[in-house]
Write an enzyme that holds these catalytic residues in place. Structure first.
Site, short mmCIF file in Angstrom:
data_model
loop_
_atom_site.label_atom_id
_atom_site.label_comp_id
_atom_site.label_asym_id
_atom_site.label_seq_id
_atom_site.Cartn_x
_atom_site.Cartn_y
_atom_site.Cartn_z
N GLU A 240 8.08 -4.87 -3.10
CA GLU A 240 7.25 -4.06 -3.99
C GLU A 240 8.08 -3.15 -4.90
O GLU A 240 8.03 -1.92 -4.79
CB GLU A 240 6.21 -3.27 -3.17
CG GLU A 240 5.28 -4.19 -2.39
CD GLU A 240 4.19 -3.46 -1.62
OE1 GLU A 240 4.15 -2.22 -1.64
OE2 GLU A 240 3.37 -4.15 -0.97
N GLU A 359 2.80 -11.40 0.86
CA GLU A 359 2.42 -10.45 1.92
C GLU A 359 0.96 -10.12 1.69
O GLU A 359 0.55 -9.77 0.58
CB GLU A 359 3.26 -9.18 1.84
CG GLU A 359 2.85 -8.12 2.87
CD GLU A 359 3.56 -6.79 2.67
OE1 GLU A 359 4.81 -6.79 2.60
OE2 GLU A 359 2.87 -5.75 2.57
#
Length: 563
Positions: A240, A359
């Site tokens: 991220e 994810e």
């Protein structure tokens, strides 16, 4: 179709059926039963996904204290993981960008303190095993590295406290840097290899130079060690990146991120083992606003370096969500919007690049307490699997198999939770070919019945060629009757209906699940129960209970595209 009289008699016969989440005295009336017609197209494969479509993750937080990596040697956990193959095992998450490889030499020195605990002694002995073994021959290694029951119980008790510490770190947004040794890598790889999972390791992207380019020196050290041990694995770089500034005060734009991946790709190309291994990224959060720009710029510079484009998805914030969100069709439909946005971005820059949900789970922030690890979470999970495959996502990696938070597939005692059993049934019954299924009648303002269709898993020797698997979700408390197209109405059907193990008003919060009325649990630490379907009589309507989901194998469908 049955006659009206027959239909009424069927409903009367069900009059004592209790609504799962209603008052115990409530019964189903004629008006409560929904009649659903579905259309199934068996002539064309709409999509095809990777055979490892349903994959799993281990959160990198497990490595924050190296001793907890020993849990991966649990025979029970290996049994559960092995049942989900073929699958990828992603090791990554927020913690990966705060951890550093710290090799301590091939042989680990024992502490001289004579009062060492059992945990320390057993851990040292396991390290010695690794130091003297070439792990290319895993047959004997897997058996020798199994975790003794005494040590497993001690670690599980200590992990509960560790989980609370990690949750506090997540809530405060302050992430401690950690170091890990060769031993942790050995344990991780042994688990993946002994379970038959394909390992993807997430490297730290927040190791930066003064020019804010990625400092690859630590990763190269790690790669050399893995290469010396002949560990076959794939790679990621960073987790991220859109949140780096918030989490670490470092901003990395898409252009530079792409350059960092190109750099890693060049390093892998120079390796005799990893020159053809997968590289996945950028593992960005749901692309919107500046995140969408970051993804676009990343692809412009780094698309050629990656095997697949990865992004993360969660429906809701785990800290303020509700039970209603988990059952809301509008919330579930938001996934389609996000998937289409990502596909549009990727196709505009790198047409044909495979797209993964690298994810994903129900709620971000570690999951929703009392929801993400209960029966109700299955509605989000199964619908995500169906919708992602339908829209062309190639792989979906579930956060997490084991780790901190509340969205795991196994609990702190390493016992399977409802979403594990759902995942296991999906693996056994659902194949890679996606077919078209459409609900023709769905009463009410919200579409409470959702259906998906695949070829049946061809590796299943139990079903003949041409079989198809229909899976359905009932987001309503009332039972639904599903009618199939005329040419399939008399097909033999094997039903696998999953319901909460409890029948009270709190049933959706249950941490256990029933398959066709029988509560699912392991026989022992090395044995899973038989997952047996219930054969429906030819011509019998499919009855989907309220607040349930199910798989229906149409054994005699004879779909030409599934042969």
């Amino acid at each position: 179709m049955k006659s009206a009289a027959t239909a009424v008699s069927t409903i009367v016969a069900l009059v004592l059926f209790r609504a799962l989440c209603g008052d115990a005295k409530t019964v189903i009336s004629v008006d409560d039963v929904q009649s659903i017609r579905v259309d199934l197209d068996l002539s064309n494969v709409a999509r095809k996904v990777d055979e490892r479509f349903l994959s799993v993750a281990i959160d990198a937080s497990l490595i924050a204290e190296e001793k907890f990596m020993n849990l991966l040697n649990s025979p029970k956990l290996r049994t559960l993981a092995k049942a989900l193959i073929p699958a990828f095992l992603r090791f990554g998450g927020t913690k990966q960008d705060f951890m550093k490889f710290n090799p301590r030499g091939r042989y680990f020195q024992a502490r001289e303190n004579s009062s060492r605990s059992v945990l320390e002694i057993e851990t040292h002995q396991t390290r010695q095993h690794f130091s003297s073994l070439q792990l290319s021959n895993f047959g004997n290694v897997c058996k020798r590295l199994e975790l003794p029951p005494l040590l497993e119980n001690q670690l599980k008790q200590e992990w509960v406290l560790q989980s609370n510490t990690l949750l506090k770190e997540e809530l405060e947004g302050k992430y401690k840097k950690t170091k890990f040794s060769e031993y942790a890598l050995d344990l991780l790889y042994a688990f993946a290899n002994c379970s038959g999972l394909d390992l993807i390791f997430g490297l730290n992207a927040l190791l930066r130079t003064s020019e804010n380019t990625w400092d690859s020196s630590n990763a190269e050290l790690l790669l050399k060690y893995c290469e010396s041990r002949q560990y076959v694995m794939s790679w990621e770089l960073g987790n991220e990146p859109n949140s780096y500034e918030k989490k670490a005060g470092i901003r990395v734009d898409g252009y530079q991120l792409g350059q960092d991946f190109v750099h890693l790709h060049q390093i892998l190309q120079e390796s005799t083992i990893y020159n053809s291994s997968g590289l996945y990224g950028p593992d960005i959060s749901q692309p919107r606003d500046h995140r969408k720009d970051l993804l676009t710029r990343f692809l412009e510079t780094g698309a050629e370096a990656i095997t697949a484009c990865t992004w993360h998805h969660y429906y809701v914030n785990g800290r303020d969500t509700s039970l209603e969100d988990f059952l809301d069709p509008h919330v579930l439909d938001t996934l389609a919007t996000k998937i289409n946005e990502v596909f549009e971005t990727v196709e505009s820059v790198s047409p044909g690049k495979k797209i993964w949900l690298g994810e994903t789970s129900s709620a971000y922030g570690g999951g929703a307490v009392g929801l993400s690890d209960t029966f109700v979470a299955g509605f989000m999970w199964l619908d995500k699997l169906g919708l992602a495959a339908k829209l062309g996502v190639d792989v979906v990696i579930r956060q997490v198999l084991i780790g901190s938070g509340t969205y795991h597939l196994v609990d702190d005692n390493l016992d399977p939770l409802p979403d594990y059993w759902l995942s296991l049934l999906y693996k056994r019954l659902v194949g890679t070919e996606v077919l078209k299924a459409e609900v023709l009648t769905n009463s009410g303002p919200k579409k409470a019945i959702r259906v998906y269709l695949h070829c049946t898993n061809r590796k299943s020797t139990h079903y003949r060629q041409g079989a198809v698997t229909l899976f359905a979700l009932n987001l309503n408390k009332n039972e639904a009757t599903i009618s199939l197209p005329t040419h399939l109405a008399n097909s033999t059907i094997e039903a696998f209906v999953l319901q909460s193990a409890e029948a009270s008003e709190h049933s959706l919060y249950s941490r256990s699940v029933k398959l066709n009325g029988e509560v699912l649990m392991m026989v022992d630490d090395r044995t899973l129960p038989p997952l047996e379907g219930r054969e429906l009589q030819p011509g019998e309507h499919i009855k989907l209970p309220g607040f349930s989901f199910a798989f229906y194998v149409l054994i005699e469908a004879r779909a030409p595209v599934c042969k």
